[in-house]
Write a protein that holds these residues in place. Structure first.
Motif, PDB file in Angstrom:
ATOM      1  N   ARG A  71     -29.077  26.792  44.033  1.00  0.00           N
ATOM      2  CA  ARG A  71     -30.484  26.086  43.127  1.00  0.00           C
ATOM      3  C   ARG A  71     -31.639  27.229  43.738  1.00  0.00           C
ATOM      4  O   ARG A  71     -31.471  28.187  44.824  1.00  0.00           O
ATOM      5  CB  ARG A  71     -30.563  24.576  44.200  1.00  0.00           C
ATOM      6  CG  ARG A  71     -29.438  23.513  43.648  1.00  0.00           C
ATOM      7  CD  ARG A  71     -28.798  23.451  42.306  1.00  0.00           C
ATOM      8  NE  ARG A  71     -28.820  22.818  41.526  1.00  0.00           N
ATOM      9  CZ  ARG A  71     -27.324  22.976  41.274  1.00  0.00           C
ATOM     10  NH1 ARG A  71     -27.179  24.068  41.499  1.00  0.00           N
ATOM     11  NH2 ARG A  71     -26.294  21.714  41.105  1.00  0.00           N
ATOM     12  N   GLU A 114     -46.030  27.236  37.344  1.00  0.00           N
ATOM     13  CA  GLU A 114     -46.211  26.664  39.031  1.00  0.00           C
ATOM     14  C   GLU A 114     -46.407  27.507  40.367  1.00  0.00           C
ATOM     15  O   GLU A 114     -45.034  28.685  40.204  1.00  0.00           O
ATOM     16  CB  GLU A 114     -45.561  25.467  39.273  1.00  0.00           C
ATOM     17  CG  GLU A 114     -44.600  24.592  37.804  1.00  0.00           C
ATOM     18  CD  GLU A 114     -44.144  23.192  38.253  1.00  0.00           C
ATOM     19  OE1 GLU A 114     -43.634  22.742  39.466  1.00  0.00           O
ATOM     20  OE2 GLU A 114     -43.247  23.173  36.885  1.00  0.00           O
ATOM     21  N   ALA A 191     -39.570  23.300  50.457  1.00  0.00           N
ATOM     22  CA  ALA A 191     -39.667  20.922  49.469  1.00  0.00           C
ATOM     23  C   ALA A 191     -40.560  22.094  48.171  1.00  0.00           C
ATOM     24  O   ALA A 191     -40.646  20.817  47.136  1.00  0.00           O
ATOM     25  CB  ALA A 191     -40.514  20.669  50.562  1.00  0.00           C
ATOM     26  N   ALA A 194     -38.514  21.673  45.003  1.00  0.00           N
ATOM     27  CA  ALA A 194     -37.136  19.951  45.173  1.00  0.00           C
ATOM     28  C   ALA A 194     -38.088  19.454  43.634  1.00  0.00           C
ATOM     29  O   ALA A 194     -36.807  18.664  42.732  1.00  0.00           O
ATOM     30  CB  ALA A 194     -37.899  19.084  46.042  1.00  0.00           C
ATOM     31  N   ALA A 195     -39.388  19.967  43.218  1.00  0.00           N
ATOM     32  CA  ALA A 195     -39.654  18.953  42.158  1.00  0.00           C
ATOM     33  C   ALA A 195     -39.630  19.654  40.767  1.00  0.00           C
ATOM     34  O   ALA A 195     -39.316  18.795  40.137  1.00  0.00           O
ATOM     35  CB  ALA A 195     -41.496  18.897  42.017  1.00  0.00           C
ATOM     36  N   MET A 196     -38.813  21.384  40.874  1.00  0.00           N
ATOM     37  CA  MET A 196     -38.411  21.960  39.783  1.00  0.00           C
ATOM     38  C   MET A 196     -37.488  20.918  38.975  1.00  0.00           C
ATOM     39  O   MET A 196     -36.617  20.129  40.243  1.00  0.00           O
ATOM     40  CB  MET A 196     -38.210  23.074  39.789  1.00  0.00           C
ATOM     41  CG  MET A 196     -39.864  23.588  40.481  1.00  0.00           C
ATOM     42  SD  MET A 196     -39.578  25.583  41.076  1.00  0.00           S
ATOM     43  CE  MET A 196     -41.462  25.882  41.044  1.00  0.00           C
ATOM     44  N   PRO A 197     -36.706  20.886  37.746  1.00  0.00           N
ATOM     45  CA  PRO A 197     -35.957  21.200  37.749  1.00  0.00           C
ATOM     46  C   PRO A 197     -34.644  21.132  37.912  1.00  0.00           C
ATOM     47  O   PRO A 197     -34.441  22.720  38.846  1.00  0.00           O
ATOM     48  CB  PRO A 197     -35.969  21.631  35.719  1.00  0.00           C
ATOM     49  CG  PRO A 197     -37.094  21.867  35.324  1.00  0.00           C
ATOM     50  CD  PRO A 197     -37.608  21.837  37.166  1.00  0.00           C
ATOM     51  N   GLY A 199     -33.581  20.966  41.487  1.00  0.00           N
ATOM     52  CA  GLY A 199     -34.286  20.645  42.898  1.00  0.00           C
ATOM     53  C   GLY A 199     -33.514  21.317  43.318  1.00  0.00           C
ATOM     54  O   GLY A 199     -33.644  22.383  43.621  1.00  0.00           O
TER      55      GLY A 199
END
Length: 253
Positions: A71, A114, A191, A194-197, A199
């Protein structure tokens, strides 16, 4: 007759429990090492491209993983013949389908528009990269950067090649979970990703394995010590009772 074993610490419930503790302890201790050897590989960091996360000469423990498990934010070990014939250590900042760009507002890296907060970086002038770039990561590929952006030969050094510096997921052999033997610390998942597709990756089993090894050692030592300690206590108790009886006889005279 039957009480003698219990008095010298070699029989009774205490002896059974101590033997059980030793047996369980050996299973946890040896099992933890055996499973750890299967799941993890040690790696010595040869360069300063990942400072301050890992330093030259650091030994890291990397969990053996398939490239499909990787990831964003993972620090991975990979081998790509276009880069080098030796294993390399970099951080994944983009996966298939991502648009990775630098630099956005405030000099930050952006992924799919982002901004990414990267507190792990060792950078100068507040810029996430001294080389501007924009890459659309092909499916099945990874875009990799070092944490010391001013000194790292990473995907940016291969932008003119096919794939714009990306490497196949299949090139990844392991994901770093901890620095060992020097600072002895775990690597946290960033962190910011973490909010991205998709995770971030779940923590590896290293903490659980270390806990099993430590608990196993405690049980083995504790169980092994029970017999001698109980025997010594029984002897002291016998000596104390004998002394009391002697004093009672002296008083009677």
């Amino acid at each position: 007759m039957g009480g003698n074993g219990r008095k010298d610490g070699r029989g009774g419930l205490g002896n059974v429990l101590s033997g059980l503790a030793v047996a369980v302890g050996f299973v946890l201790f040896l099992g933890g090492f055996a499973v750890g050897a299967l799941l993890y590989q040690p790696y010595t960091v040869p360069t300063d491209s990942m400072v301050p996360t890992v330093k030259p000469g650091d030994r890291v423990l990397a969990q053996r993983v398939d490239g499909d498990q990787v990831r964003r934010g993972d620090v991975v070990i990979f081998t790509d013949s276009l880069w080098s014939n030796a294993p390399m250590l970099k951080r994944v900042v983009g996966v298939g389908g991502d648009t990775v760009k630098c630099c956005g507002q405030g000099g930050k890296l952006t992924v799919n528009g982002e901004q990414v907060d990267e507190p792990y970086l060792d950078i100068k002038h507040g810029m996430a990269s001294d080389l501007p770039f924009e890459v659309k990561v092909p499916e099945g590929k990874l875009f990799l950067l070092g944490d010391r952006r001013g000194a790292s030969l990473d995907s940016r050094a291969h932008l003119q090649e096919a794939g714009q510096g990306t490497v196949p997921r299949s090139a990844v052999t392991a994901r770093v979970d901890a620095v060992a033997w020097s600072e002895q610390r775990m690597l946290e998942r960033p962190a910011a990703f973490a909010a991205m597709p998709g995770g971030v990756s779940e923590p590896g089993p290293l903490k659980a394995l270390l806990a099993a090894i430590v608990l196993g050692a405690v049980l083995v030592l504790g169980g092994a010590a029970y017999g001698p300690v109980a025997k010594l206590a029984a002897r002291r108790g016998g000596t104390s009772r004998a002394g009391g009886a002697e004093r009672e006889r002296a008083g009677a005279r």
